[in-house]
Design a protein around this motif. Structure first.
Motif, short mmCIF file in Angstrom:
data_model
loop_
_atom_site.label_atom_id
_atom_site.label_comp_id
_atom_site.label_asym_id
_atom_site.label_seq_id
_atom_site.Cartn_x
_atom_site.Cartn_y
_atom_site.Cartn_z
N ARG A 83 0.77 -1.00 0.09
CA ARG A 83 0.01 -0.13 -0.10
C ARG A 83 0.88 1.31 -0.19
O ARG A 83 2.11 1.38 0.34
CB ARG A 83 -0.96 -0.02 1.27
N GLN A 84 0.27 2.29 -0.30
CA GLN A 84 0.97 3.69 -0.35
C GLN A 84 0.02 4.48 0.45
O GLN A 84 -0.85 5.22 0.02
CB GLN A 84 1.11 4.22 -1.74
N HIS B 120 -2.58 7.28 -0.29
CA HIS B 120 -3.13 7.58 -1.57
C HIS B 120 -3.53 6.19 -2.11
O HIS B 120 -4.58 6.13 -2.70
CB HIS B 120 -1.94 7.98 -2.44
N LYS B 121 -2.70 5.17 -1.83
CA LYS B 121 -3.40 3.90 -2.48
C LYS B 121 -3.55 2.60 -1.58
O LYS B 121 -2.64 2.39 -0.64
CB LYS B 121 -2.10 3.34 -3.41
#
Length: 558
Positions: A454-455, A458-459
């Motif tokens: 994951r980011q 944001h993501k």
């Protein structure tokens, strides 16, 4: 705008009514204000019109909007929600010292608002209805940035004479991936000195000040500082830390004893306050062991505390080495030597240098030629620093067909191999799981880095069957990583808890690309692990180097 809340001495009632009139008519320019004054509402009193006329004639009406913007953020949002008028907001602040959402939650829970002059149960109910959505449209702050912003404030407070201790509160102290606000609590008998010191910091703007509370604006982020008297500072820290669900569960538990937990702290059944200098004193009075902030989520921690089943959570002192970091051989900023020097200062027994393989999307990557040059560099540094074991490793990409990004003849020369699934390549969750399975079954792969990839913020991570992933890790004796990079914090607390429950081993690493951030990112990794109820026994890099080498060798032998 709201003089009572800002700590100003202007006519509060007139100012509040003027503000309400401006907001209700959507006034956003001198021209609109002039029209309002030319045709004033029939119910506008003379004092309000006189104040607005002065502001119009002196081109100072914008001060009203500016003052609204300068309110402590939660109070501004509460006003803008329509739940309270300006006068009601001033009364709540003056009567209860409320400046934050946490204060409002505590005041509603104690039914303290309805008893204030001019207020009633309907106003309290309106506030309660507004609270769940108060912060919903507001972007949360990534944990790494929140830690960085709070750092100078905490450093200044801890160096101020008379400040006994200073701690973050709220979601920052609980180590959530993103932070709703930055609240700091500092026990001080001389709050004026602490406030003076904070106002002298560079690039800090003052928003609100009272005797024991300060709100600052730092890099466009509000930072709240509470300076309670040391005698009851533990109660302030407990309330400021939350979570709301934990405090509700703790209040329910207190109701089964001879105590009531209120926004001011512990009170006996006759209403007398029991001052608590520390949080430990409150938990002890309630016949509970201290519950670490990272697991105060209101799910199972109270019951675990009552039954003596709280985990002994991982701490930074338990970590013997860092198994994931990058240098200027790939996308790191600093040299291998700079990373080694910093890690020696951190007291590690061992580290692993693990730059990216050729197909990584990083700005620079290892090649077969550069990996040989890096081996020579590490050999030289091993001679210079015999007190630190330097493992030569690589973070090798898992390619779309499940193969690794270096041939075995290269990987087998390394001391440790980390495998990463950086690119989804448009594949289904089942396909991603098959790629992970292929890497885990490879005897040279010791560790899977940031498994959900994951980011933050944001993501979201991959939509995998994580229970199946954890089962594969156990079956193949592959370690899963809890990554301390602020962009990953992965596995997150919930997934970490599921992983250890399945019997998987984890490593807590920094995934650091800059020497100066090695310590902070390891701390973030430890915090994330603690949110997952992770104990030292679950973490391979709490082991001495001989056990680490033995684990790697055992998997390589199949």
């Amino acid at each position: 705008m709201l003089a009572a809340v800002r700590g100003d001495s202007a006519d509060q009632a007139v100012f509040a009514r003027a503000a309400a009139l401006v907001r209700s008519h959507g006034i956003d320019s001198d021209a609109n204000l002039g029209i309002l004054l030319h045709q004033p509402p029939a119910d506008a009193d003379a004092d309000v019109l006189q104040r607005l006329r002065y502001m119009y004639e002196s081109a100072a009406w914008v001060l009203l909007e500016s003052a609204i913007a300068d309110l402590p953020t939660d109070l501004r949002w509460l006003f803008e929600s329509g739940a309270v008028t300006m006068e009601q907001l001033a009364a709540i602040h003056q009567g209860l010292g409320v400046t934050s959402a946490a204060d409002l939650v505590a005041a509603v829970s104690d039914h303290a608002i309805r008893d204030l002059p001019g207020l009633n149960a309907s106003v309290e109910d309106a506030i309660a209805s507004a609270l769940p959505n108060l912060r919903r449209p507001v972007p949360r702050i990534p944990l790494g940035r929140a830690v960085t912003l709070a750092g100078p404030i905490l450093k200044q407070l801890r160096s101020t004479p008379g400040v006994i201790w200073a701690s973050p509160g709220g979601s920052l102290r609980r180590g959530e991936d993103t932070v709703g606000d930055i609240e700091i609590v500092a026990a001080s008998a001389n709050p004026a000195d602490a406030i003076t010191g904070l106002l002298g910091l560079p690039d800090v703007r003052h928003l609100h000040r009272s005797d024991r509370r300060l709100y600052l604006l730092l890099e466009r982020v509000q930072v709240g500082v509470r300076l309670p008297d040391p005698a009851n500072a533990g109660a302030t820290l407990l309330q400021a830390t939350g979570s709301n669900a934990h405090l509700a569960a703790l209040r329910a538990h207190a109701n089964t004893t001879n105590w009531r937990l209120t926004m001011d702290g512990l009170r006996s059944l006759d209403g007398a306050l029991r001052p608590s200098a520390t949080e430990e004193e409150i938990y002890s009075a309630l016949d509970l062991p201290f519950i670490p902030a990272e697991i105060r989520n209101g799910d199972e921690e109270i019951q675990a505390a009552k039954s003596g089943a709280l985990p002994t959570l991982l701490s930074r002192a338990d970590i013997h080495g860092d198994l994931h970091m990058h240098t200027d051989f790939s996308d790191g900023r600093d040299t291998v030597e700079a990373m080694v020097q910093k890690c020696r200062g951190l007291g590690y027994e061992y580290i692993a240098i693990t730059d990216h393989s050729p197909h990584s999307a990083a700005s620079r990557n290892l090649s077969i030629e550069s990996i040989a040059r890096q081996a020579e560099e590490i050999a030289r540094l091993r001679e210079q620093h015999p007190d630190l074991v330097i493992l030569h490793g690589c973070e090798v990409d898992i390619l779309s067909d499940g193969r690794l990004d270096f041939p075995d003849r290269i990987l087998e020369r390394l001391d440790i191999v980390l495998a990463s699934l950086h690119e989804r390549a448009g594949q289904s969750a089942d396909h991603l799981l098959r790629r992970y399975a292929a890497a885990m079954k490879h005897p040279l792969v010791t560790l899977i880095t940031h498994p959900s990839n994951r980011q933050v913020p944001h993501k979201p991570g991959y939509d995998l069957d994580y229970d199946a992933l954890f089962e594969m890790a156990v079956a193949t004796r592959t370690v899963l990583e809890i990554d301390g990079s602020p962009a990953h914090l992965d596995l997150d607390g919930a997934l970490s808890r599921r992983a250890i429950a399945a019997g998987a081993l984890v490593a807590v690493d920094s995934d650091c690309h800059r020497a100066e951030l090695l310590e902070m990112q390891m701390e973030l990794g430890v915090t994330t692990a603690r949110r997952g109820w992770v104990e030292p026994r679950h973490v391979v890099n709490t082991w001495p180097i001989d056990e680490m080498r033995a684990m790697i060798a055992a998997k390589r032998k199949g």
